[in-house]
Each structure stands twice: as C-alpha cells, then as structure tokens.
Design a protein around this motif. Sequence first.
Motif, PDB file in Angstrom:
ATOM      1  N   SER A 143       0.831  -1.208   0.000  1.00  0.00           N
ATOM      2  CA  SER A 143       0.000   0.000   0.000  1.00  0.00           C
ATOM      3  C   SER A 143       0.864   1.254   0.000  1.00  0.00           C
ATOM      4  CB  SER A 143      -0.922  -0.009   1.228  1.00  0.00           C
ATOM      5  OG  SER A 143      -0.157  -0.008   2.422  1.00  0.00           O
ATOM      6  N   ALA A 144       2.008   1.229   0.738  1.00  0.00           N
ATOM      7  CA  ALA A 144       2.901   2.397   0.731  1.00  0.00           C
ATOM      8  C   ALA A 144       3.495   2.627  -0.658  1.00  0.00           C
ATOM      9  CB  ALA A 144       4.022   2.199   1.763  1.00  0.00           C
ATOM     10  N   VAL A 145       3.898   1.553  -1.320  1.00  0.00           N
ATOM     11  CA  VAL A 145       4.460   1.691  -2.671  1.00  0.00           C
ATOM     12  C   VAL A 145       3.403   2.211  -3.649  1.00  0.00           C
ATOM     13  CG1 VAL A 145       5.440   0.405  -4.608  1.00  0.00           C
ATOM     14  CG2 VAL A 145       6.222  -0.065  -2.296  1.00  0.00           C
ATOM     15  N   GLN A 146       2.191   1.685  -3.521  1.00  0.00           N
ATOM     16  CA  GLN A 146       1.115   2.141  -4.408  1.00  0.00           C
ATOM     17  C   GLN A 146       0.771   3.600  -4.144  1.00  0.00           C
ATOM     18  OE1 GLN A 146      -2.403  -0.202  -4.090  1.00  0.00           O
ATOM     19  NE2 GLN A 146      -3.387   0.708  -5.886  1.00  0.00           N
ATOM     20  N   GLN A 147       0.755   4.000  -2.858  1.00  0.00           N
ATOM     21  CA  GLN A 147       0.468   5.397  -2.525  1.00  0.00           C
ATOM     22  C   GLN A 147       1.544   6.325  -3.076  1.00  0.00           C
ATOM     23  OE1 GLN A 147       0.081   6.040   1.654  1.00  0.00           O
ATOM     24  NE2 GLN A 147      -0.572   8.159   1.464  1.00  0.00           N
ATOM     25  N   TRP A 148       2.830   5.885  -2.986  1.00  0.00           N
ATOM     26  CA  TRP A 148       3.914   6.718  -3.533  1.00  0.00           C
ATOM     27  C   TRP A 148       3.796   6.817  -5.053  1.00  0.00           C
ATOM     28  CZ3 TRP A 148       7.325  10.285  -3.645  1.00  0.00           C
ATOM     29  CH2 TRP A 148       8.351  10.274  -4.588  1.00  0.00           C
ATOM     30  N   ASP A 149       3.457   5.708  -5.727  1.00  0.00           N
ATOM     31  CA  ASP A 149       3.290   5.761  -7.187  1.00  0.00           C
ATOM     32  C   ASP A 149       2.172   6.713  -7.584  1.00  0.00           C
ATOM     33  OD1 ASP A 149       5.335   3.978  -7.527  1.00  0.00           O
ATOM     34  OD2 ASP A 149       4.040   2.214  -7.608  1.00  0.00           O
ATOM     35  N   ASN A 150       1.052   6.656  -6.856  1.00  0.00           N
ATOM     36  CA  ASN A 150      -0.062   7.555  -7.177  1.00  0.00           C
ATOM     37  C   ASN A 150       0.318   9.015  -6.949  1.00  0.00           C
ATOM     38  OD1 ASN A 150      -1.650   5.359  -7.791  1.00  0.00           O
ATOM     39  ND2 ASN A 150      -2.461   5.169  -5.717  1.00  0.00           N
ATOM     40  N   GLU A 151       1.021   9.277  -5.825  1.00  0.00           N
ATOM     41  CA  GLU A 151       1.422  10.661  -5.537  1.00  0.00           C
ATOM     42  C   GLU A 151       2.436  11.159  -6.556  1.00  0.00           C
ATOM     43  OE1 GLU A 151       3.418  13.250  -1.856  1.00  0.00           O
ATOM     44  OE2 GLU A 151       3.004  11.098  -1.647  1.00  0.00           O
ATOM     45  N   TRP A 152       3.370  10.291  -6.957  1.00  0.00           N
ATOM     46  CA  TRP A 152       4.386  10.722  -7.917  1.00  0.00           C
ATOM     47  C   TRP A 152       3.765  10.967  -9.284  1.00  0.00           C
ATOM     48  CZ3 TRP A 152       8.820  12.877  -8.502  1.00  0.00           C
ATOM     49  CH2 TRP A 152       9.523  12.749  -9.694  1.00  0.00           C
ATOM     50  N   ASN A 153       2.833  10.095  -9.703  1.00  0.00           N
ATOM     51  CA  ASN A 153       2.197  10.272 -11.016  1.00  0.00           C
ATOM     52  C   ASN A 153       1.268  11.483 -11.044  1.00  0.00           C
ATOM     53  OD1 ASN A 153       3.456   8.011 -12.115  1.00  0.00           O
ATOM     54  ND2 ASN A 153       1.869   6.631 -11.331  1.00  0.00           N
TER      55      ASN A 153
END
Length: 633
Positions: A220-230
């Motif tokens: 979930s942390a990796v997915q949240q970082w990907d969403n924030e970065w994109n």
Amino acid sequence: MEEVDKILIHALKQIGTDVSEEISSINQFSSELIVKAVVRCIQVINPGLGSPLPSSLPPAMSARFRVGMSLAQACQELGYKGEIGYQTFLYSSELEIRSLLMFLVEKLPRESSEASDQPTGKSVVLQRAIAAAIKAQLSVPWLPMNCRLPLHTETQSAGPLHSFHTLPLSLPYSSTGLGDKYEKEEKEYQRDFLLPVTAQISHQPSMVASILEHHTTVLSAVQQWDNEWNSQGLLSRLTPQEYRARKMARLRKRIKEQLRSNAHPSPEGSFRSSHSSNDLSEVLQMFKSPSSSDHILTKGTHFTHTQKFTFEQEPAAVTSPVPTGRQSDGDVQQRQQAEIESLQQQLQQLCTEIEQLTTDMKHMSVTHTQVLNEIKQKELMNKETEDKIQVKKKTLDFLPDSDNSLQKLQAQVEASAARLVNLASQWEKHRAPLIEEHRRLKEKCSNQELESSRKLSEIKSMQEKIRVATEEARKKEDIHKQLVTQLENLPKDVSRSAYTQRILEIVSNIKKQKEEINKILSDTRELQKEINSLTGKLDRTFAVTDELVFKDAKKDESVRKSYKYLAALHDNCNQLIQTIEETGTILREIRDLEEQIETENSNKTVANLERILEDYKAIRQENSVLAAKIKEG
C-alpha cells in the motif's frame, strides 16, 4: 486408428495413469484399466467430481454395477453426449471406449490464452495444487464425529484454531533517501543484530498473519507513492530524490513552527502564569542548598532587592540571645512558635503586596500601551495639521503679488505639461519594444508550457508502456521458468523428433486420403455426367426413331411390326437399367451390412454375452448366499 490410440495412451500416461508398455491399442484395455483411466481423467478435469470415485472395480458384482453407473453419470455431467452406461465399462466396446477417452482427453486442462495472461511459475503450480486439495476437501460432505471414516477423520479434523492476530515485524529492506553513513549502519544492524522473522514473534500462530499484514502495508505504501508521484511529483518537474527532500523539508518546517508556537505563548498567557512561575521558583528554592540560596536570582528589580534587604534585616532584629540554662524548654518552644507566627504573617502580607503590585503592573502596562497608541495618533494628526499649515502659509505668501504668482504658476504648469508630453513621447519610444518583448516572452512561455505538458503526457505514456512491458516480461519469464520445469519433469527417453515425425506422417496420410477422396469424387462426377449425357442422348434418339417409324407404320405393315419391336426393346432396356441400379443399391447395402458385421465382431458381442452370463451366475450365487445368511439370522 493406431496413431489415435497411441496419442490417447500417451496422454493417459502424462496424467498419471498406469498403462503398461505392452499395451499399444484401445482394444487391449481391460475393464480395470478403463475404469482407472476414466477416473483419473475425471479427477484431473474436475477434482471435486472425481475425488469420491473409486479408482478400481470392487469384487462384488452389485458394487461393480454401482461404480459403472456413477462413472457414467460423472461423464454425462462433464458434457459427454454419447450413449453411456454401466455396460460401457463392464462390457466395453472399442469404439465406445475410444470416443469416450477422446472426449475426456480433449477436456483435460491446457494452457489457454486466459491462463497465459496470469503469472505462472512454481508458486502458481503450488497454489493450484492447494486450491485443488481444498476444493476436493470441500466437496466431501461433513459428517459428525461418530460417523466419520478414517478418510473423513483426516480431512475434517478440528485441529488448532487461532484468531487473526498480527505483531510488528522488522524485515531487512534496503532503505533509500538516507545518507551513506546511516545506510551502512542500518546494514550492519540488519547483518549482526536483527533477529529472523520466526524469532521476532512470541506467538507462533501469528507469524503468517503478521507477514501478510507487513506485506500489505509495504504494497500500500508503494502504491500510494506511485499515485502521488504520477499525480503531483511529475508536475513538480523534480527528480524523485529532490521531491522527497522537499517534502521532508516542508514537514520539518511545519514541526518547527508548531514547536515554536507552543514554546512561546501569548502575553496574556505569560501574565496568567506569573504566579505559577513564582511557585516553580519556590519549589526549586526548596531543592537548593543553603549555600546557594542567595544565588537563585542573578538579576532583580529595585522591589526584589528591597524585599531581600527586608528579609535579611528583620530576622537580625527579632533574634533573641541564646537561651540560658535557666529558661525551660517550654518557654523556648513558645518563643519559637511566636516567631514563626510573626514570620508567617509577614510572609502573607508580602504575598498580598506582591499580588497587588503584579495587578498594578498589569494595569500600568495596559495603560502604557494605550498611551503609546494615543501618542502615535496625536503625532499623525499633528503631522497632517503641519502639512495643511504649510500649504496655507505658502498660499498666503502668494497673495500680495497675485498676478506675478499666477503667471509663474501658469509657466510652471506649462513647463510641467511640456515635460509630461516629452516624457510620454519618450515612454512611447521605450514602450513599443517592451510590449513586443513582453508578447514574445509570453508566447515563448506559453509554447514552453505546451511543450512541457506534451512531454509530461509522453512521459506518462512511456511510463505506462514501461510498466506494461515490464509486466509482460515478468509473465514471459514466469512462463519460461514453468516450461523449463515441465521440460525437466518430462521423461528423457521420449524423443521429440519421433513424435514430430509421427505427426507429419499422420498429416501426409490424411493429405493422401483427401487426394484419393477428391479423385474418386471427381471420377464419380464425370461418370454421372457421362451417364446423364448418354441417357439424354438415348431419350432423344428413341424419340426421333419412334416418330419416324410411327409415320411409316401407318403405310406399311412390316414397319408396324418394327415399331412394336422398337417399343419392346425400349421397355427391355429400361428394365435392364433399373435392374442394374437395384443391383448397385443391393451391393451398397451388402457392404454396409459387412461393415456392421465387422463392427459387431469388434464389439466382442459373443464374449460380452459370455461375460454377462458369468456375471449373472455370480449375482445369483451372491443372492443365494445372502438369502441363506438371512434365513440363518
């Protein structure tokens, strides 16, 4: 059919059916082997449907009939449309068994397009095996403890049940964004001091739940970082490290501001806490030694120094000489009590005075602030008044010589107007290139924004393509690993070239058969055309001959006889043709009957009848034994 039987036997061997090497045709299959092959195929196709089926025939004839009926019902549930029953397995026919095995082999699970899209590998094989085992266990009906057989006892035992409880874990993940020193220290800690996962958990049944929880948190942390970065990181036009550093700096700044606001309260709060600060200083005074009590306040006001002087002088005045031996202890205690009471009264009076002075100081500070505000307002009003006075004074100075003053003012106004016109012309000269430059820069900025947005969209599309390509590469790697594993598990004595050669031979034989069939069909068509043309020609010839002879028959008696012979010849020819056609039909029926006879011979009808008679005798014998047991009971 020999090649078809070899392919079927090879497929049955691949799914785990024990087929002897001597068997090379379906005709050599026994009833036991047929039951084993069919049950194994059903178990592979549908484990829930095939798990309760026995893999061998029982010795009792009634049980054999029940097994045959259950196998027939299972095949029908899988979608087999042919005629099937217990006789298919007990009194097998080669054609029926071949068609049934072909249906089951075609139903065996293979790699489809949908399965190829999913990740494959050893883990997926293990998951499929687990799912099949669970599905097979779920298909077994639940029974009470007293009614369970040994098989049910193994699959339906209660076992230890535990709740889903998680505990924190520390896993050796490589940290990013830290310095080399911290990263090196963290690696040393993970290498030398970090315990394994199994040793970090005190409650062993919670290990799987804890690992799943930790894994879900990381994902979930990796997915949240990907969403924030994109969504935000790409728009900032920074690298991921710079974006993280800026985010961390903002967070630290907010924490510092919050701490600073909490550490420096408002003035009202300082006034309210003055009494508490005095109490705090008194508490600290109690913990200080007598030698250092004079140095608590390093700096004080005139009031504090006065109070200190008073405290230092008054005890000297009220001290009494050292009591002599004539005075009793009671007098000394009374005197000390009186001194304590007087000191307490003085202390209470001083506290009251301090509180009064504190209140006066608050009032004076508020009054001082108000006075300062009034002074500022007065100064502003005085300044405005002075400006007005200066304007009026200058106006009064111009009154005695008003004409000259008006002329001077008019000249100054004209000079100011000329100067303004000159400045406006100069400004226009400078304004035009500046406007052009502004427009050019604005257009350039808009072009750069469009270009940046286009590049940003291209970057997003490239990232999406990279992600899709990465997933496809990972899936293909998993498929490659699975295929390599399957290749390693395949028997080494089987030659791929032999199978390829056999397939090519089958294809070439099929092509030859197709060519022969097409040739026969073309010959048949040619013969049919020739027959049709000859038939038409014969009919036309007979019609013309009949017409000519009929004309002459009216005049001549001999021609009349020829006409009768012609009609008789035509009827005889028609009968002959009809007889030939009926002969061909009979020959075709004879061939069909011969094929049916061969089919019946291949079905082992006589042998099956003999087996049926033997089974009938065995059933009668079993019934007689059961009847005797019932009579004895």
